[in-house]
Write an enzyme that holds these catalytic residues in place. Structure first.
Site, PDB file in Angstrom:
ATOM      1  N   ASP A  87      -2.910  -4.211 -19.121  1.00 23.75           N
ATOM      2  CA  ASP A  87      -1.880  -3.021 -19.419  1.00 23.75           C
ATOM      3  C   ASP A  87      -1.930  -2.479 -20.952  1.00 23.75           C
ATOM      4  O   ASP A  87      -0.943  -1.997 -21.468  1.00 23.75           O
ATOM      5  CB  ASP A  87      -0.498  -3.549 -19.090  1.00 23.75           C
ATOM      6  N   GLY A  96       0.649  -1.288   0.030  1.00 20.57           N
ATOM      7  CA  GLY A  96      -0.033   0.049  -0.159  1.00 20.57           C
ATOM      8  C   GLY A  96       0.872   1.370  -0.061  1.00 20.57           C
ATOM      9  O   GLY A  96       0.134   2.303   0.455  1.00 20.57           O
ATOM     10  N   ASN A 107      -4.864   2.107 -13.501  1.00 20.43           N
ATOM     11  CA  ASN A 107      -3.844   1.458 -12.953  1.00 20.43           C
ATOM     12  C   ASN A 107      -2.634   2.003 -13.014  1.00 20.43           C
ATOM     13  O   ASN A 107      -2.321   3.087 -13.896  1.00 20.43           O
ATOM     14  CB  ASN A 107      -3.932   0.101 -13.949  1.00 20.43           C
ATOM     15  N   ALA A 111       8.759   7.997  -9.474  1.00 19.48           N
ATOM     16  CA  ALA A 111       7.726   8.046 -10.336  1.00 19.48           C
ATOM     17  C   ALA A 111       6.170   7.461  -9.960  1.00 19.48           C
ATOM     18  O   ALA A 111       5.345   8.374 -10.024  1.00 19.48           O
ATOM     19  CB  ALA A 111       7.817   6.993 -11.664  1.00 19.48           C
ATOM     20  N   HIS A 151       1.365   1.224 -13.382  1.00 23.53           N
ATOM     21  CA  HIS A 151       2.346   0.221 -13.572  1.00 23.53           C
ATOM     22  C   HIS A 151       3.771   0.591 -13.575  1.00 23.53           C
ATOM     23  O   HIS A 151       3.943   1.588 -14.100  1.00 23.53           O
ATOM     24  CB  HIS A 151       1.853  -0.470 -15.152  1.00 23.53           C
TER      25      HIS A 151
HETATM   26  C1  GRF Z   1       4.068  -1.112  -7.039  1.00 25.57           C
HETATM   27  O1  GRF Z   1       5.168  -1.774  -7.442  1.00 25.57           O
HETATM   28  C2  GRF Z   1       3.271  -0.873  -8.315  1.00 25.57           C
HETATM   29  O2  GRF Z   1       3.785  -0.253  -9.334  1.00 25.57           O
HETATM   30  C3  GRF Z   1       2.603  -2.255  -8.725  1.00 25.57           C
HETATM   31  O3  GRF Z   1       2.646  -2.942  -7.618  1.00 25.57           O
HETATM   32  C4  GRF Z   1       3.344  -2.436  -6.516  1.00 25.57           C
HETATM   33  C5  GRF Z   1       2.495  -2.026  -5.503  1.00 25.57           C
HETATM   34  O4  GRF Z   1       2.940  -1.511  -4.362  1.00 25.57           O
HETATM   35  N1  GRF Z   1       1.413  -2.225  -9.334  1.00 25.57           N
HETATM   36  P1  GRF Z   1       2.207  -0.975  -3.025  1.00 25.57           P
HETATM   37  O5  GRF Z   1       1.202  -2.168  -2.714  1.00 25.57           O
HETATM   38  O6  GRF Z   1       1.481   0.342  -3.677  1.00 25.57           O
HETATM   39  O7  GRF Z   1       3.279  -0.582  -2.299  1.00 25.57           O
END
Ligand code: GRF
Length: 203
Positions: A151, A12, A108, A180, A110
């Protein structure tokens, strides 16, 4: 004020970046009102609880089949009357019915510059392993709209991040998050919310 629901599966940190952006005034036209995870152990749920945000776990394992899970997921989202759904590390495929009902309102994050290092099997740390294996000098993160593809939805925002000599998947993931992801996702939410607000004012 745009009602935002955030779907999570893990730590999170992206959710936390959104909550921090609300506090710091980066996000002013939207508010996270609901957090949902497929994983009852997701630390993201504890972050939501600590912030006083309604949260719950709806896990596929709790249902007899995928259709029943999808029905429960959609019912929960409808109940919360969300204007925008944010997938922040959510590892479960969104049902097509939900994509249809919320077309243009599901985003989303990514952890690569799509179309590089995305699609089936490319999530979390694996994305950074792929980038290092390919030897790219620049990677980054992408915020895109979610459609029926994987995606493949329209790209909204991207931000490049340098790959450094000696990077491991873990050090690269951290840099992509810090430089980022945690910047782009709040920015995307605020831009969408402002656009909706201005459209409403023009109506
Ligand atoms: C992050 O690396 C995000 O890019 C990917 O999953 C991970 C989630 O991390 N979609 P978090 O749960 O927000 O720390």
């Amino acid at each position: 004020m745009l009602r935002v629901g955030v779907l999570v599966s893990g730590g999170g940190t992206n959710l936390q970046a959104i909550l921090d952006a609300e506090k710091s005034g980066i996000i002013t036209h939207a508010s996270v009102v609901y957090v949902l995870s497929n994983n009852r152990h997701a630390y993201a749920l504890q972050r939501a609880e600590a912030a006083g945000i309604a949260n719950e776990c709806i896990s596929p394992a709790d249902f007899s089949d995928r259709t029943a899970f999808h029905r429960a997921l959609l019912a929960a989202v409808e109940r919360e009357k969300l204007d925008l759904i944010v997938l922040a590390g959510y590892l479960v495929r969104i049902p097509d019915e939900m994509i249809r009902r919320y077309r243009g309102r599901i985003v989303n994050i990514h952890p690569s510059l799509i179309p590089s290092f995305c699609g089936k099997g490319a999530y979390g740390l694996k994305v950074h392993e792929l980038a290092l294996r390919r030897g790219v000098k620049v990677t980054g993160a992408t915020v895109h709209l979610v459609d029926e593809g994987l995606d493949e939805g329209p790209i909204l925002l991207q931000k490049a991040v340098e790959v450094k000599t000696g990077d491991t998947p873990e050090t690269l993931q951290r840099r992509v998050m810090e430089e980022a992801e945690w910047i782009l996702l709040p920015r995307a939410i605020e831009e969408i919310a402002r656009e909706v607000s201005e459209r409403g004012n023009r109506a």
